[in-house]
Design a protein around this motif. Structure first.
Motif, PDB file in Angstrom:
ATOM      1  N   PHE A  32      32.556  -8.957  20.054  1.00  0.00           N
ATOM      2  CA  PHE A  32      32.940 -10.311  19.678  1.00  0.00           C
ATOM      3  C   PHE A  32      32.540 -10.603  18.242  1.00  0.00           C
ATOM      4  O   PHE A  32      33.327 -11.164  17.467  1.00  0.00           O
ATOM      5  CB  PHE A  32      32.281 -11.318  20.627  1.00  0.00           C
ATOM      6  N   LEU A  33      31.338 -10.192  17.863  1.00  0.00           N
ATOM      7  CA  LEU A  33      30.855 -10.414  16.498  1.00  0.00           C
ATOM      8  C   LEU A  33      31.733  -9.693  15.483  1.00  0.00           C
ATOM      9  O   LEU A  33      32.166 -10.287  14.486  1.00  0.00           O
ATOM     10  CB  LEU A  33      29.411  -9.948  16.368  1.00  0.00           C
ATOM     11  N   ILE A  34      32.026  -8.434  15.726  1.00  0.00           N
ATOM     12  CA  ILE A  34      32.847  -7.650  14.799  1.00  0.00           C
ATOM     13  C   ILE A  34      34.251  -8.235  14.686  1.00  0.00           C
ATOM     14  O   ILE A  34      34.787  -8.410  13.586  1.00  0.00           O
ATOM     15  CB  ILE A  34      32.903  -6.172  15.252  1.00  0.00           C
ATOM     16  N   SER A  35      34.837  -8.567  15.825  1.00  0.00           N
ATOM     17  CA  SER A  35      36.190  -9.114  15.827  1.00  0.00           C
ATOM     18  C   SER A  35      36.233 -10.481  15.151  1.00  0.00           C
ATOM     19  O   SER A  35      37.179 -10.788  14.428  1.00  0.00           O
ATOM     20  CB  SER A  35      36.704  -9.205  17.254  1.00  0.00           C
ATOM     21  N   TYR A  36      35.224 -11.301  15.384  1.00  0.00           N
ATOM     22  CA  TYR A  36      35.179 -12.628  14.773  1.00  0.00           C
ATOM     23  C   TYR A  36      35.087 -12.537  13.252  1.00  0.00           C
ATOM     24  O   TYR A  36      35.812 -13.216  12.532  1.00  0.00           O
ATOM     25  CB  TYR A  36      34.003 -13.426  15.319  1.00  0.00           C
ATOM     26  N   VAL A  37      34.209 -11.691  12.766  1.00  0.00           N
ATOM     27  CA  VAL A  37      34.027 -11.549  11.314  1.00  0.00           C
ATOM     28  C   VAL A  37      35.306 -11.016  10.669  1.00  0.00           C
ATOM     29  O   VAL A  37      35.762 -11.546   9.647  1.00  0.00           O
ATOM     30  CB  VAL A  37      32.816 -10.649  10.993  1.00  0.00           C
ATOM     31  N   LEU A  38      35.892  -9.982  11.251  1.00  0.00           N
ATOM     32  CA  LEU A  38      37.086  -9.390  10.652  1.00  0.00           C
ATOM     33  C   LEU A  38      38.283 -10.330  10.706  1.00  0.00           C
ATOM     34  O   LEU A  38      39.055 -10.413   9.739  1.00  0.00           O
ATOM     35  CB  LEU A  38      37.422  -8.073  11.344  1.00  0.00           C
ATOM     36  N   SER A  39      38.437 -11.068  11.804  1.00  0.00           N
ATOM     37  CA  SER A  39      39.560 -12.004  11.870  1.00  0.00           C
ATOM     38  C   SER A  39      39.340 -13.199  10.952  1.00  0.00           C
ATOM     39  O   SER A  39      40.300 -13.734  10.391  1.00  0.00           O
ATOM     40  CB  SER A  39      39.795 -12.470  13.301  1.00  0.00           C
ATOM     41  N   LEU A  87      41.173 -15.495  16.493  1.00  0.00           N
ATOM     42  CA  LEU A  87      40.365 -14.487  17.175  1.00  0.00           C
ATOM     43  C   LEU A  87      41.131 -13.899  18.360  1.00  0.00           C
ATOM     44  O   LEU A  87      41.454 -14.612  19.310  1.00  0.00           O
ATOM     45  CB  LEU A  87      39.064 -15.122  17.675  1.00  0.00           C
ATOM     46  N   PRO A  88      41.432 -12.600  18.325  1.00  0.00           N
ATOM     47  CA  PRO A  88      42.166 -11.983  19.440  1.00  0.00           C
ATOM     48  C   PRO A  88      41.202 -11.538  20.551  1.00  0.00           C
ATOM     49  O   PRO A  88      40.480 -10.559  20.407  1.00  0.00           O
ATOM     50  CB  PRO A  88      42.850 -10.783  18.790  1.00  0.00           C
ATOM     51  N   ILE A  89      41.156 -12.272  21.662  1.00  0.00           N
ATOM     52  CA  ILE A  89      40.213 -11.968  22.725  1.00  0.00           C
ATOM     53  C   ILE A  89      40.537 -10.647  23.419  1.00  0.00           C
ATOM     54  O   ILE A  89      39.626  -9.960  23.890  1.00  0.00           O
ATOM     55  CB  ILE A  89      40.121 -13.124  23.748  1.00  0.00           C
ATOM     56  N   ASN A  90      41.821 -10.243  23.448  1.00  0.00           N
ATOM     57  CA  ASN A  90      42.152  -8.955  24.067  1.00  0.00           C
ATOM     58  C   ASN A  90      41.573  -7.795  23.256  1.00  0.00           C
ATOM     59  O   ASN A  90      41.173  -6.784  23.816  1.00  0.00           O
ATOM     60  CB  ASN A  90      43.655  -8.796  24.279  1.00  0.00           C
ATOM     61  N   GLN A  91      41.521  -7.938  21.950  1.00  0.00           N
ATOM     62  CA  GLN A  91      40.906  -6.910  21.109  1.00  0.00           C
ATOM     63  C   GLN A  91      39.408  -6.818  21.390  1.00  0.00           C
ATOM     64  O   GLN A  91      38.843  -5.729  21.405  1.00  0.00           O
ATOM     65  CB  GLN A  91      41.154  -7.227  19.641  1.00  0.00           C
ATOM     66  N   VAL A  92      38.773  -7.945  21.626  1.00  0.00           N
ATOM     67  CA  VAL A  92      37.347  -7.967  21.952  1.00  0.00           C
ATOM     68  C   VAL A  92      37.101  -7.218  23.263  1.00  0.00           C
ATOM     69  O   VAL A  92      36.176  -6.405  23.358  1.00  0.00           O
ATOM     70  CB  VAL A  92      36.833  -9.421  22.055  1.00  0.00           C
ATOM     71  N   LEU A  93      37.926  -7.458  24.255  1.00  0.00           N
ATOM     72  CA  LEU A  93      37.743  -6.800  25.547  1.00  0.00           C
ATOM     73  C   LEU A  93      38.000  -5.294  25.468  1.00  0.00           C
ATOM     74  O   LEU A  93      37.285  -4.501  26.095  1.00  0.00           O
ATOM     75  CB  LEU A  93      38.659  -7.441  26.587  1.00  0.00           C
ATOM     76  N   ILE A  94      38.987  -4.891  24.685  1.00  0.00           N
ATOM     77  CA  ILE A  94      39.262  -3.461  24.514  1.00  0.00           C
ATOM     78  C   ILE A  94      38.101  -2.770  23.805  1.00  0.00           C
ATOM     79  O   ILE A  94      37.664  -1.690  24.218  1.00  0.00           O
ATOM     80  CB  ILE A  94      40.589  -3.256  23.752  1.00  0.00           C
ATOM     81  N   MET A  95      37.579  -3.395  22.757  1.00  0.00           N
ATOM     82  CA  MET A  95      36.433  -2.810  22.047  1.00  0.00           C
ATOM     83  C   MET A  95      35.197  -2.775  22.940  1.00  0.00           C
ATOM     84  O   MET A  95      34.390  -1.842  22.851  1.00  0.00           O
ATOM     85  CB  MET A  95      36.131  -3.580  20.762  1.00  0.00           C
ATOM     86  N   THR A  96      35.030  -3.760  23.821  1.00  0.00           N
ATOM     87  CA  THR A  96      33.909  -3.767  24.757  1.00  0.00           C
ATOM     88  C   THR A  96      33.970  -2.553  25.673  1.00  0.00           C
ATOM     89  O   THR A  96      32.960  -1.876  25.880  1.00  0.00           O
ATOM     90  CB  THR A  96      33.921  -5.055  25.597  1.00  0.00           C
ATOM     91  N   VAL A  97      35.137  -2.267  26.199  1.00  0.00           N
ATOM     92  CA  VAL A  97      35.295  -1.120  27.088  1.00  0.00           C
ATOM     93  C   VAL A  97      35.026   0.178  26.333  1.00  0.00           C
ATOM     94  O   VAL A  97      34.319   1.062  26.829  1.00  0.00           O
ATOM     95  CB  VAL A  97      36.709  -1.110  27.717  1.00  0.00           C
ATOM     96  N   ILE A  98      35.538   0.285  25.126  1.00  0.00           N
ATOM     97  CA  ILE A  98      35.336   1.507  24.336  1.00  0.00           C
ATOM     98  C   ILE A  98      33.863   1.709  24.007  1.00  0.00           C
ATOM     99  O   ILE A  98      33.321   2.809  24.167  1.00  0.00           O
ATOM    100  CB  ILE A  98      36.191   1.462  23.055  1.00  0.00           C
ATOM    101  N   PHE A  99      33.183   0.651  23.557  1.00  0.00           N
ATOM    102  CA  PHE A  99      31.754   0.752  23.242  1.00  0.00           C
ATOM    103  C   PHE A  99      30.935   1.107  24.480  1.00  0.00           C
ATOM    104  O   PHE A  99      30.042   1.960  24.430  1.00  0.00           O
ATOM    105  CB  PHE A  99      31.224  -0.547  22.647  1.00  0.00           C
ATOM    106  N   ALA A 100      31.224   0.450  25.604  1.00  0.00           N
ATOM    107  CA  ALA A 100      30.451   0.692  26.825  1.00  0.00           C
ATOM    108  C   ALA A 100      30.630   2.132  27.308  1.00  0.00           C
ATOM    109  O   ALA A 100      29.652   2.795  27.667  1.00  0.00           O
ATOM    110  CB  ALA A 100      30.856  -0.301  27.902  1.00  0.00           C
ATOM    111  N   VAL A 101      31.853   2.617  27.317  1.00  0.00           N
ATOM    112  CA  VAL A 101      32.099   3.991  27.762  1.00  0.00           C
ATOM    113  C   VAL A 101      31.411   4.988  26.828  1.00  0.00           C
ATOM    114  O   VAL A 101      30.791   5.957  27.283  1.00  0.00           O
ATOM    115  CB  VAL A 101      33.618   4.267  27.858  1.00  0.00           C
TER     116      VAL A 101
END
Length: 58
Positions: free
Chosen positions: A15-22, A29-43
């Protein structure tokens, strides 16, 4: 419990990265991008934590 905290921290960092870049781009703020990055980071953290970064015992 560690999986829960990993997902929470992944979401917060995504969320922080997406917020700053947007904000820098002047877009909304694209919330779907936040959720995709969350899954990638967690995995990535699960894989690194469970396999790749284990300490070798003798």
């Amino acid at each position: 419990m560690r999986y829960l905290w990993t997902i929470i921290w992944s979401f917060l960092l995504s969320f922080l990265i997406s917020y700053v870049l947007s904000s820098m781009g002047g877009e909304s703020l694209p919330i779907n991008q936040v959720l995709i990055m969350t899954v990638i980071f967690a995995v990535a953290i699960f894989i690194l934590g469970e396999g790749a970064l284990k300490e070798e015992t003798e």
